[in-house]
Design a protein around this motif. Structure first.
Motif, mmCIF file in Angstrom:
data_model
loop_
_atom_site.group_PDB
_atom_site.id
_atom_site.type_symbol
_atom_site.label_atom_id
_atom_site.label_comp_id
_atom_site.label_asym_id
_atom_site.label_seq_id
_atom_site.Cartn_x
_atom_site.Cartn_y
_atom_site.Cartn_z
ATOM 1 N N THR A 83 0.825 -1.203 0.000
ATOM 2 C CA THR A 83 0.000 0.000 0.000
ATOM 3 C C THR A 83 0.864 1.261 0.000
ATOM 4 O O THR A 83 1.933 1.293 0.622
ATOM 5 N N ALA A 84 0.363 2.298 -0.672
ATOM 6 C CA ALA A 84 1.145 3.524 -0.784
ATOM 7 C C ALA A 84 0.253 4.745 -0.901
ATOM 8 O O ALA A 84 -0.920 4.651 -1.269
ATOM 9 N N LEU A 85 0.836 5.901 -0.615
ATOM 10 C CA LEU A 85 0.191 7.195 -0.792
ATOM 11 C C LEU A 85 0.706 7.792 -2.094
ATOM 12 O O LEU A 85 1.825 8.313 -2.153
ATOM 13 N N GLY A 86 -0.101 7.682 -3.162
ATOM 14 C CA GLY A 86 0.334 8.114 -4.487
ATOM 15 C C GLY A 86 0.622 9.595 -4.560
ATOM 16 O O GLY A 86 1.556 10.029 -5.235
ATOM 17 N N GLU A 87 -0.199 10.394 -3.894
ATOM 18 C CA GLU A 87 0.010 11.835 -3.751
ATOM 19 C C GLU A 87 -0.483 12.230 -2.372
ATOM 20 O O GLU A 87 -1.447 11.672 -1.865
ATOM 21 N N ILE A 88 0.176 13.227 -1.808
ATOM 22 C CA ILE A 88 -0.322 13.802 -0.565
ATOM 23 C C ILE A 88 0.129 15.254 -0.507
ATOM 24 O O ILE A 88 1.193 15.608 -1.026
ATOM 25 N N GLY A 89 -0.698 16.093 0.117
ATOM 26 C CA GLY A 89 -0.353 17.510 0.216
ATOM 27 C C GLY A 89 0.604 17.785 1.362
ATOM 28 O O GLY A 89 1.591 18.503 1.215
ATOM 29 N N VAL A 90 0.310 17.222 2.532
ATOM 30 C CA VAL A 90 1.181 17.341 3.703
ATOM 31 C C VAL A 90 1.845 15.996 3.941
ATOM 32 O O VAL A 90 1.252 14.953 3.676
ATOM 33 N N ILE A 91 3.053 16.011 4.428
ATOM 34 C CA ILE A 91 3.701 14.727 4.702
ATOM 35 C C ILE A 91 3.010 14.068 5.896
ATOM 36 O O ILE A 91 2.503 14.750 6.790
ATOM 37 N N PRO A 92 2.941 12.746 5.915
ATOM 38 C CA PRO A 92 2.389 12.071 7.101
ATOM 39 C C PRO A 92 3.323 12.260 8.291
ATOM 40 O O PRO A 92 4.481 12.668 8.139
ATOM 41 N N SER A 93 2.825 11.952 9.474
ATOM 42 C CA SER A 93 3.658 12.040 10.666
ATOM 43 C C SER A 93 4.553 10.809 10.746
ATOM 44 O O SER A 93 4.084 9.703 11.017
ATOM 45 N N ILE A 94 5.832 10.998 10.510
ATOM 46 C CA ILE A 94 6.764 9.875 10.561
ATOM 47 C C ILE A 94 6.913 9.348 11.996
ATOM 48 O O ILE A 94 6.902 8.125 12.204
ATOM 49 N N PRO A 95 7.009 10.229 13.014
ATOM 50 C CA PRO A 95 7.072 9.701 14.387
ATOM 51 C C PRO A 95 5.836 8.880 14.764
ATOM 52 O O PRO A 95 5.951 7.846 15.424
ATOM 53 N N MET A 96 4.657 9.296 14.302
ATOM 54 C CA MET A 96 3.443 8.546 14.604
ATOM 55 C C MET A 96 3.450 7.205 13.886
ATOM 56 O O MET A 96 3.083 6.173 14.469
ATOM 57 N N LEU A 97 3.876 7.197 12.624
ATOM 58 C CA LEU A 97 3.968 5.943 11.877
ATOM 59 C C LEU A 97 4.953 4.981 12.531
ATOM 60 O O LEU A 97 4.742 3.766 12.534
ATOM 61 N N ALA A 98 6.019 5.524 13.085
ATOM 62 C CA ALA A 98 7.008 4.678 13.756
ATOM 63 C C ALA A 98 6.409 4.002 14.981
ATOM 64 O O ALA A 98 6.853 2.916 15.387
#
Length: 324
Positions: A262-277
């Protein structure tokens, strides 16, 4: 849902480099995320901006192919359209540099000016009389011209295949919407267009370097597990809203019982990398859109960007293993 991620390429003739990428992505799932950035011009101001702010470059770079559309109606195009086309010319040169010299991963977006009947920015449904519902019917003029345009683009993609460069190929993006000519006739027509291209590119042109990325969160019109390697969606949350996008992920994976990448093909704001971690929602990459989305603080602050690119969970270009 099947818990084992499906990593065998949908194309049985896929080259080993494609298998390497899919194997790598499978191992990365839930353990990290590829940083990604779309670019639309040969200047690539987004990459310069990211490097200036973070000291790093994304692992995945996106290149726009709109200027390579063979049926741009220059005689009936506004200034904005003409500028966009002019600034986009020769972006494949950048893609070659990225692949051969930086060894990063590549994805292409094609804002496809319709095969005929267009004016101005002819990839928008409102700017063309081209009927995609006729294009899926063999024997129609629309179908003939559709195939001609596909063949034109195939010739531009073929050298990447000959050099064994894997490409994350995301055709007919945002197929759930009615803003592009390939989506305005509904998800079933978009599904058929995609499958026509898959058949043409895989079995006729032998583009065995393509990693097929489907880009719609709708179960209706899903192209099928047999013709896609990755499922993705495009998202534009409010400015400076950085989360793990867990609810959006849950929506996307419902389109198929298979456990797809699964992937984010386009996004306006970057996701929260600390939250994803922390949550390990298994987005494999995000692709910030171009211009002000990726080259200013309008959507993502420099502090947020710097923190993301230097987070251990984020895979930047310097962390990317040699995959081809």
């Amino acid at each position: 849902m099947n818990n084992e991620i499906q990593i065998a390429p949908c194309n049985p003739n896929a080259i080993n480099e494609v298998k390497n990428v899919l194997r790598y992505l499978s191992g990365l799932s839930g353990k990290g995320i590829l940083t990604g950035q779309h670019t639309q011009t040969t200047v690539q101001k987004e990459l310069h901006y990211i490097e200036d702010i973070t000291g790093k470059l994304p692992a995945l770079c996106g290149f726009e192919l709109l200027a390579y559309s063979p049926n741009i109606n220059y005689s009936d195009a506004g200034e904005d359209c003409l500028i966009e086309v002019e600034e986009n010319k020769n972006t494949l040169d950048n893609a070659w540099d990225w692949a051969l010299n930086k060894r990063g991963l590549i994805t292409f977006t094609w804002h496809w000016f319709s095969p005929f009947g267009s004016r101005d920015k002819g990839f928008y449904a409102e700017n063309t009389t081209f009927d995609a519902s006729q294009a899926v019917i063999a024997g129609t003029e629309e179908h003939t011209r559709l195939i001609a345009d596909m063949d034109h683009m195939a010739q531009l993609l073929k050298p990447f295949c000959e050099q064994r460069i894997p490409v994350l190929w995301r055709p007919f993006h945002e197929a759930e919407g009615d803003w592009f000519w390939w989506g305005v006739k509904g998800p079933e027509v978009a599904r058929q267009l995609y499958r026509i291209m898959y058949e043409r590119y895989t079995n006729y042109h032998g583009l065995n370097n393509l990693i097929w990325v489907w880009n719609s969160p709708l179960a209706e019109g899903y192209v099928g597990d047999d013709v896609c390697d990755v499922i993705s969606m495009d998202l534009y949350p409010p400015k400076h809203t950085h989360t793990d996008l867990e609810s959006e992920y849950s929506r996307l994976v419902k389109i198929t019982p298979a456990n797809k990448l699964t992937a984010l093909g386009e996004i306006g704001v970057i996701p929260s990398i600390p939250m994803l971690a922390e949550t390990r929602v298994p987005w494999l990459w995000y692709m910030t859109w171009s211009n002000e989305y990726g080259s200013s603080e309008e959507w993502t602050t420099n502090e947020e960007l710097r923190g993301a690119y230097n987070h251990p969970y984020a895979v930047t270009l310097d962390k990317l293993p040699k995959l081809y």
